[in-house]
Enzyme design. Sequence first.
Site, PDB file in Angstrom:
ATOM      1  N   LYS A  96       2.593  49.150  65.618  1.00  0.00           N
ATOM      2  CA  LYS A  96       3.207  50.480  66.404  1.00  0.00           C
ATOM      3  C   LYS A  96       2.242  50.985  67.191  1.00  0.00           C
ATOM      4  CE  LYS A  96       6.904  53.328  66.591  1.00  0.00           C
ATOM      5  NZ  LYS A  96       7.423  52.688  67.749  1.00  0.00           N
ATOM      6  N   CYS A 133      -4.110  48.877  62.466  1.00  0.00           N
ATOM      7  CA  CYS A 133      -4.945  49.206  61.181  1.00  0.00           C
ATOM      8  C   CYS A 133      -4.564  50.551  60.776  1.00  0.00           C
ATOM      9  CB  CYS A 133      -6.258  49.048  61.140  1.00  0.00           C
ATOM     10  SG  CYS A 133      -6.630  47.295  61.750  1.00  0.00           S
ATOM     11  N   GLU A 181      11.191  41.250  70.871  1.00  0.00           N
ATOM     12  CA  GLU A 181      10.061  41.651  70.035  1.00  0.00           C
ATOM     13  C   GLU A 181      10.749  41.776  68.339  1.00  0.00           C
ATOM     14  OE1 GLU A 181       8.516  45.524  70.060  1.00  0.00           O
ATOM     15  OE2 GLU A 181      10.452  46.227  71.018  1.00  0.00           O
ATOM     16  N   TRP A 215      -3.963  45.042  61.147  1.00  0.00           N
ATOM     17  CA  TRP A 215      -3.709  44.249  62.149  1.00  0.00           C
ATOM     18  C   TRP A 215      -4.866  43.416  62.569  1.00  0.00           C
ATOM     19  CZ3 TRP A 215      -4.297  43.573  67.293  1.00  0.00           C
ATOM     20  CH2 TRP A 215      -3.273  42.862  67.933  1.00  0.00           C
ATOM     21  N   ASN A 256     -10.662  50.849  61.624  1.00  0.00           N
ATOM     22  CA  ASN A 256      -9.726  50.392  62.598  1.00  0.00           C
ATOM     23  C   ASN A 256     -10.421  50.557  63.901  1.00  0.00           C
ATOM     24  OD1 ASN A 256      -7.305  50.522  64.217  1.00  0.00           O
ATOM     25  ND2 ASN A 256      -7.037  52.832  63.948  1.00  0.00           N
ATOM     26  N   GLY A 257     -10.332  49.542  64.682  1.00  0.00           N
ATOM     27  CA  GLY A 257     -10.849  49.337  65.898  1.00  0.00           C
ATOM     28  C   GLY A 257     -11.467  48.052  66.120  1.00  0.00           C
ATOM     29  N   ARG A 259       1.486  50.475  61.299  1.00  0.00           N
ATOM     30  CA  ARG A 259       0.190  50.176  62.130  1.00  0.00           C
ATOM     31  C   ARG A 259      -0.345  48.824  62.079  1.00  0.00           C
ATOM     32  NH1 ARG A 259      -1.856  54.951  63.676  1.00  0.00           N
ATOM     33  NH2 ARG A 259      -3.810  54.153  64.227  1.00  0.00           N
ATOM     34  N   GLU A 291      13.890  46.597  79.445  1.00  0.00           N
ATOM     35  CA  GLU A 291      13.723  47.105  78.029  1.00  0.00           C
ATOM     36  C   GLU A 291      14.598  46.451  77.047  1.00  0.00           C
ATOM     37  OE1 GLU A 291      11.822  48.894  76.428  1.00  0.00           O
ATOM     38  OE2 GLU A 291      12.872  49.932  74.648  1.00  0.00           O
ATOM     39  N   LYS A 322      13.327  44.499  73.824  1.00  0.00           N
ATOM     40  CA  LYS A 322      13.797  44.728  72.528  1.00  0.00           C
ATOM     41  C   LYS A 322      14.203  43.569  71.740  1.00  0.00           C
ATOM     42  CE  LYS A 322      12.335  47.946  71.829  1.00  0.00           C
ATOM     43  NZ  LYS A 322      12.097  49.003  72.395  1.00  0.00           N
ATOM     44  N   HIS A 326      16.394  33.689  92.600  1.00  0.00           N
ATOM     45  CA  HIS A 326      15.031  33.270  93.191  1.00  0.00           C
ATOM     46  C   HIS A 326      14.347  32.569  92.091  1.00  0.00           C
ATOM     47  CE1 HIS A 326      15.680  35.489  96.952  1.00  0.00           C
ATOM     48  NE2 HIS A 326      16.147  36.177  96.100  1.00  0.00           N
TER      49      HIS A 326
HETATM   50  C1  F6R Z   1       8.087  48.250  71.985  1.00  0.00           C
HETATM   51  C2  F6R Z   1       6.983  48.847  71.850  1.00  0.00           C
HETATM   52  C3  F6R Z   1       5.726  48.869  72.442  1.00  0.00           C
HETATM   53  C4  F6R Z   1       5.008  50.300  72.854  1.00  0.00           C
HETATM   54  C5  F6R Z   1       3.936  49.947  73.538  1.00  0.00           C
HETATM   55  C6  F6R Z   1       3.233  51.441  74.149  1.00  0.00           C
HETATM   56  O1  F6R Z   1       9.116  48.383  71.517  1.00  0.00           O
HETATM   57  O2  F6R Z   1       7.121  49.888  70.938  1.00  0.00           O
HETATM   58  O3  F6R Z   1       5.982  48.062  73.764  1.00  0.00           O
HETATM   59  O4  F6R Z   1       6.258  50.871  73.809  1.00  0.00           O
HETATM   60  O5  F6R Z   1       2.910  49.687  72.657  1.00  0.00           O
HETATM   61  O6  F6R Z   1       3.206  52.328  72.988  1.00  0.00           O
HETATM   62  P1  F6R Z   1       3.079  53.865  72.950  1.00  0.00           P
HETATM   63  O7  F6R Z   1       4.200  54.294  73.875  1.00  0.00           O
HETATM   64  O8  F6R Z   1       2.715  54.503  71.738  1.00  0.00           O
HETATM   65  O9  F6R Z   1       1.835  54.226  73.987  1.00  0.00           O
END
Ligand code: F6R
Length: 613
Positions: A608, A2, A493, A74, A100-101, A27, A486, A490, A509
């Site tokens: 994010k 948010c 998501e 969000w 937000n929260g 956000r 990772e 990527k 396994h």
């Molecule tokens: C994936 C991604 C998330 C963040 C996670 C932690 O691409 O961006 O998995 O890495 O939400 O966020 P931060 O690094 O902001 O604590």
Amino acid sequence: MCGIVAYIGERQAYPILIKGLKRLEYRGYDSAGVALLHQDNLNIYKKKGKVDGLVSFADDFDTTSTIGMGHTRWATHGEPNDINAHPHFSGDDHLTIVHNGIIENYDILKQALEQQGHVFKSDTDTEVLIHLIEEVQRSQGLVLEEAVRIALTKIVGAYAIVVIDKKEPNKIVAARKSSPLVVGIGENEFFLASDATPIIEYTKKVTYLNDEEVAVVHRDGTFQIKTIQNEELTPSFQYLDIQIELLEKGGYDYFMLKEIFQQPKTVSDCMRGRLNAEEGWTKLGSVENNIEKFLQANRIIFVACGTSWHAGLVAEYLFEELARIPVEVEYASEFRYRNPVLNENDIVIAISQSGETADTLAAIQLAKERGAFVYGVVNVVGSSIARATDSGSYIHAGPEIGVASTKAFTGQLTLLTMMALNLAYRKGTIAKDFYRQMVVEFSTIPDKIQQTLEDNNHIEFIAEQIRGSENALYLGRGYNFPVALEGALKLKEISYIHAEGYPAAEMKHGPIALIDEMMPVVVIATNKSAYEKIVSNIQEVKARKGRVIAIVTEGDKQIRKMADFVIEIPEVEEIFSPLVSAIPLQLLSYHTAVMRGCNVDQPRNLAKSVTVE
Ligand code: F6R
């Protein structure tokens, strides 16, 4: 999660709010809304969907106002729809709030308020909070800031809120706990926002609210901050240093692509002043200031979430191999609830791009309570995690706006590699010659990332081959096992292709059962140390007709003969290889997602900055 923005002053609020909401859309983008106070009218426009949808809707109405607030959501409580969108009203419609929260005790409060005659229109916890403020204000005859302050003492949970009262049109009240809020101070005007990006074109002077603080900003340019326990505070100011160009796409189709291509520069920026190839050293001021703690640490525990957790996993290999310090890597969300054994000889390193992740913040809190020294590796300057840790380093990657983390990951790796090398040298676990040689090689990594980016068209061609897949497997060993995780994250998501990362040898396994001619298997096969083993793993995949996409070292001939597609990356020392092998995986995900028609910057259901647990 948010985004909140608010304005009071002499300018028209609406354009400031809309521009701010677009900056904060990373956000959350389930719905967007604004509240604008003009004369006696409190106009609220809100719509399910993105900020552009709100603009098309609100443009048909009166948006005149010099005081207002906006929200991009969000969803937590209540599905994303027009009714649950913020802002929300109090029962008699004179108060409005954006939040937000999560209000954890909202259900009990709601029942109590319903017994007092309050009727709710939405399913949100936020609406309960504004009714509570209204009830406190009405029953005790308080000015807005006092009603907010007292209502917040009854709240369990997290909040960043902005509240406007139509009966007190020359002020805005804001407060925070565990969700960020920054106040921008202009000439007789104020800006409030979840982060500094909506503010920077208007003023550089800001103050960040701390937990359980309430601010009241007035149209005459005065403002006060109090704790919710009614203690007056003297604000401390900071001056923003963000360039506006960094918040624009700069000719790229998506922020994510821009951020991928920025990496040669962001990695160099992270090294600036901290690594000197000619003199052969690398150091970090904040490690230097706490060097005894680091040299005597019994162990290091990395806490993080998502991509940042993957950076922690790479760091485990680095710190154990180079500095011989035992390392654990924990999901912050698990660590915070599992009563970990910690003491003052432990160092907890929290890794976070946003610096706002709720679980990571809570893990820091716990580690501090148990007496550990807590260090932060953070991107966003002035963020909650940067402020909550005992010490730390910024990665200096600049604003990362694409929801999928790219340049922050390589920034985190850069910083953690410098740290591991420096500590290893200081501890005497690596020889001086080796240290110097590594520093020199490290300084060439930005060029090697650049060289890898030049393979973009070829990677786009490979993306074409996997765009129709429903599943994908990513395999790697050693330093490249976390990179496999990772790469899979990527892809899933942003393209919504189900993908899993595994240590290559673990494949047999279980996951090997999934492999058939439909399954792309991305193998990071650059490791010198386990080359033959990874070759065998590729053969096992090929024997089951899997389609192998191999990331190999330039000039590799053996794997080229077996793999369906190869992506070459420049030769680097194994300890640096994640910094380079991550790049083609980012590009592969990006192109695949674009070809599947996905909005890569704003993937569905994600946000994010994860400020709820
Ligand atoms: C994936 C991604 C998330 C963040 C996670 C932690 O691409 O961006 O998995 O890495 O939400 O966020 P931060 O690094 O902001 O604590």
